[in-house]
Design an enzyme around this catalytic site. Structure first.
Site, PDB file in Angstrom:
ATOM      1  N   HIS A  50       2.877  12.241 -23.368  1.00 31.77           N
ATOM      2  CA  HIS A  50       2.904  13.706 -23.448  1.00 31.77           C
ATOM      3  C   HIS A  50       3.692  14.279 -22.282  1.00 31.77           C
ATOM      4  CE1 HIS A  50      -0.222  13.515 -26.594  1.00 31.77           C
ATOM      5  NE2 HIS A  50      -0.579  12.430 -25.914  1.00 31.77           N
ATOM      6  N   LYS A  91      13.061   5.685  10.080  1.00 31.44           N
ATOM      7  CA  LYS A  91      12.156   5.871  11.226  1.00 31.44           C
ATOM      8  C   LYS A  91      12.964   6.289  12.457  1.00 31.44           C
ATOM      9  CE  LYS A  91       8.564   2.426  10.118  1.00 31.44           C
ATOM     10  NZ  LYS A  91       8.021   1.105  10.472  1.00 31.44           N
ATOM     11  N   GLU A  99      10.875  -2.165  -2.550  1.00 33.10           N
ATOM     12  CA  GLU A  99      11.078  -2.496  -1.133  1.00 33.10           C
ATOM     13  C   GLU A  99      11.518  -3.946  -0.980  1.00 33.10           C
ATOM     14  OE1 GLU A  99       7.815  -2.302   2.011  1.00 33.10           O
ATOM     15  OE2 GLU A  99       8.995  -0.516   2.475  1.00 33.10           O
TER      16      GLU A  99
HETATM   17  O1  LIG Z   1       1.451  -1.765   8.357  1.00 30.80           O
HETATM   18  P1  LIG Z   1       2.476  -1.028   9.166  1.00 30.80           P
HETATM   19  O2  LIG Z   1       3.132  -1.865  10.186  1.00 30.80           O
HETATM   20  O3  LIG Z   1       1.913   0.253   9.722  1.00 30.80           O
HETATM   21  O4  LIG Z   1       3.650  -0.618   8.154  1.00 30.80           O
HETATM   22  C1  LIG Z   1       3.368   0.253   7.091  1.00 30.80           C
HETATM   23  C2  LIG Z   1       4.602   0.258   6.197  1.00 30.80           C
HETATM   24  O5  LIG Z   1       5.701   0.597   7.037  1.00 30.80           O
HETATM   25  C3  LIG Z   1       6.989   0.456   6.512  1.00 30.80           C
HETATM   26  O6  LIG Z   1       7.213   1.533   5.667  1.00 30.80           O
HETATM   27  C4  LIG Z   1       7.242  -0.824   5.752  1.00 30.80           C
HETATM   28  O7  LIG Z   1       8.436  -0.698   5.038  1.00 30.80           O
HETATM   29  C5  LIG Z   1       6.124  -1.109   4.788  1.00 30.80           C
HETATM   30  O8  LIG Z   1       6.336  -2.375   4.179  1.00 30.80           O
HETATM   31  C6  LIG Z   1       4.817  -1.111   5.542  1.00 30.80           C
HETATM   32  O9  LIG Z   1       3.760  -1.405   4.662  1.00 30.80           O
END
Ligand SMILES: O=P(O)(O)OC[C@H]1O[C@H](O)[C@H](O)[C@@H](O)[C@@H]1O
Length: 621
Positions: free
Chosen positions: A429, A534, A400
């Protein structure tokens, strides 16, 4: 062409009498040298040619320093290898940590070529720690190093925030463990379980620390809801059973709005309601101040709220309340974890490459993957308790951070290093066969833990041999077998898995990623690609609502009017989304939320669907 490159030359005769394709005439700067373990293979580029290439390369504008062509294959002479091992061995005496880079074949010329870039990377790191906007795409500072040494913070306000939060975490954990803070109704009269609801960096750190460091009988047992899978959520809640009444639910989300985490919270609150429990008396929020989650917890009067800071990324949040609170509640000495990280941070501030373990890792990654991710990073901890640290946690931290489309100058680079692996010797394995003999598209990182069992607990399962000796032998044997076939590897060795060494390992890799990112000129601290997914998920859900509305309208007619996919798509004004509409209907039919009047999902054109019941309210919504 250069001497020795001709296919007929004895030094390049293939080992198995296969007809070797003639080597195409190579452009001047991309000399390909045999890395076959052919004993006769000799460096084919003369020094003068290497110097000429090197001089030209330095003028080339490229993502990173193109590594000087490999001089022949990897070093195989045992005496020379031993010299290389000793010469490059890094040791952190106090931490009892070693780093062996001798099985990565970087040349002295390469190290020399990279030196200016490393000095620039060290400067970048220094500025980052002083509070520079090191995440320019989001206009943020990058301060995870300050979390374990608040004095480093660029101003007293941040320093006090860090110190106060750490003290609050420690006090809250003590009060929960002592029973001073307890659930309103529970047979045990105290909290016995923690249910962590969070995803990505808001789950992976707590998960790996629990696996690596939690005692066999912790004061509170930790479980996780880290996805929006209904069956997974049901399973975790079912596992808690009546202990839901003595479960502290920690909801972790830096943004405070991640859909999966919000869904997990709503599902858990529903379970509390069905059990006649008041969630607010057992809920804790860890999120940025004034986020949706923070305000929800505030309004509903949850037991506690802990802040996350915008200058700490999810994947580097283990030393914030995100990782520290769950760890402390399990009786883990979080201040020791911070000490280990601080000690490693001090070591990785060295501007002498050989004395900086994170820089050494960056050097190896760059050499092995050509500074463009041409090879994957296979990570093999030979210790069960480090599986999550070196698989899913490191996978997020590296991929990431480094997997970016553009560099800081706006060039499209599609950078990254792919990370995979589980644990040794188990993985021997599973897929080591391909590593040893198959496609050569990786380099390995072995994680070695010298202490097999606590003192006094060892046992010989055969004269002079323990179970741990086998594990040791398997690691060393695999390392040798891979290297014999020119597969490069790094070995990180620690004496044992302790809170301090885990803190140090986290810090080592956080810094290595930061230095490597500077070498390849990318922003390691944002994740634009995640937003795309998202957004697309939101569009699917919006389309699903339109599909439901169209089916509802058709189902409220007398008689009911089952619709074809084409009719649904037309009425949704989304003919171009017919495939997604088909997938939505398939998912709803599988969950008894849409009924198939004719045909089957196996032959989409035959399908006619409607809803089981008409929702009149929806009709005029
Ligand atoms: O902690 P939050 O704001 O819920 O985000 C949770 C996750 O969301 C996204 O996937 C980001 O890419 C991550 O880096 C993060 O840890």
């Amino acid at each position: 062409s250069l001497p020795g490159l001709c296919p007929s030359s004895p030094s390049l005769k293939p080992k198995h009498n296969r007809i070797s394709k003639p080597i195409p005439s190579l452009p001047k700067h991309s000399l390909a040298f045999s890395t076959q373990s052919n004993p006769n293979s000799k460096p084919v580029a003369t020094q003068s040619v290497a110097r000429e290439i090197s001089a030209d390369l330095s003028k080339m504008n490229n993502v990173g320093v193109l590594k000087t062509a490999k001089q022949g294959g990897l070093e195989k002479d045992p005496k020379a290898l031993w010299r290389r091992y000793v010469d490059w061995l890094y040791q952190h005496k106090e931490l009892g940590l070693y780093l062996d880079v001798s099985r990565i074949g970087f040349s002295d010329e390469f190290v020399a070529e990279m030196e200016p870039r490393f000095q620039a990377a060290f400067k970048t790191m220094e500025e980052l720690e002083k509070g520079a906007i090191a995440n320019p795409d989001e206009g943020r500072m990058v301060g995870h190093y300050w979390l374990r040494n608040a004095k480093l913070a660029p101003n007293s306000f941040l320093r006090i925030q860090i110190e106060k939060t750490l003290d609050a975490v420690c006090k809250f954990a003590d009060d929960v463990i002592s029973g001073k803070i307890k659930p309103p109704t529970s047979p045990e009269g105290r909290f016995t379980q923690i249910l962590s609801v969070g995803i990505g960096g808001s789950a992976l750190g707590p998960q790996f620390v629990a696996e690596a460091l939690a005692p066999d009988n912790p004061p509170l047992k930790l479980s996780f809801i880290d996805n929006t899978d209904p069956a997974g959520i049901d399973h975790q809640i079912a596992q808690l059973g009546s202990e839901l009444a003595s479960t502290l639910v920690i909801v972790i989300s830096k943004s405070g709005g991640t859909p999966e985490t919000r869904n997990g919270l709503l599902e858990v609150q529903k379970a509390f309601c069905e059990a006649g429990l008041d969630f607010s008396k057992q809920g804790v929020a860890i999120t940025q101040e004034n986020s949706l989650l923070d305000n929800t917890a505030k309004i509903e009067g949850w037991v506690a709220r802990f802040p996350m800071f915008d200058w700490v990324g999810g994947r580097t949040s283990e030393m914030s309340a995100v990782g520290l609170l769950p760890a402390a509640l399990q009786g883990i000495d979080i201040r020791e974890m911070l000490v280990g990280a601080t000690m490693m941070d001090d070591a990785t501030r060295s501007t002498v490459l050989r004395n900086n373990p994170a820089a050494l890792l960056g050097l190896c990654w760059y050499w092995a993957s050509d500074g463009v991710g041409s090879k994957d990073m296979v990570v093999l901890p030979y210790k069960d308790s480090l599986l999550l640290l070196f698989s899913r946690y490191l996978q997020q931290l590296v991929m990431e951070s480094l997997g970016k489309e553009f560099d800081l100058d706006g060039n499209r680079v599609n950078q990254g290093i792919s990370v995979y692996g589980n644990k040794g010797s188990t993985d021997q394995h599973a897929y080591i066969q391909q590593l040893r003999e198959g496609v050569h598209n990786f380099f390995v990182t072995f994680i070695e833990v010298l202490r097999d069992r606590p003192p006094g607990h060892d046992w010989e399962l055969e004269p002079g041999v323990t179970c741990g000796d086998y594990l040791f032998g398997m690691l060393q044997g695999t390392r040798s077998a891979l290297y014999a076939n020119d597969r490069e590897s790094i070995t990180v060795t620690v004496q044992e898995v302790t809170t301090r060494t885990v803190g140090a390992l986290i810090a080592l890799y956080e810094r290595a990623v930061g230095i490597y990112a500077a070498l390849i000129n990318i922003n390691a601290y944002h994740q634009p690609g995640v937003e795309a997914g998202k957004k697309a998920a939101g569009e699917v859900l919006a389309l699903q609502k339109r599909v439901l509305a169209v089916l509802n309208e058709a189902s409220c007619k007398e008689p009911v009017e089952p619709l074809t996919l084409e009719e649904v798509a037309d009425r949704c004004h989304a003919p171009g989304d017919i495939e997604m509409i088909y997938k939505i209907i398939e998912h709803m039919a599988a969950n008894d939320r849409a009924l198939i009047a004719e045909g089957s999902c196996g032959s989409p054109h035959s399908l006619k669907v409607f809803l089981g019941e008409c929702n009149v309210d929806e009709l005029y919504a």
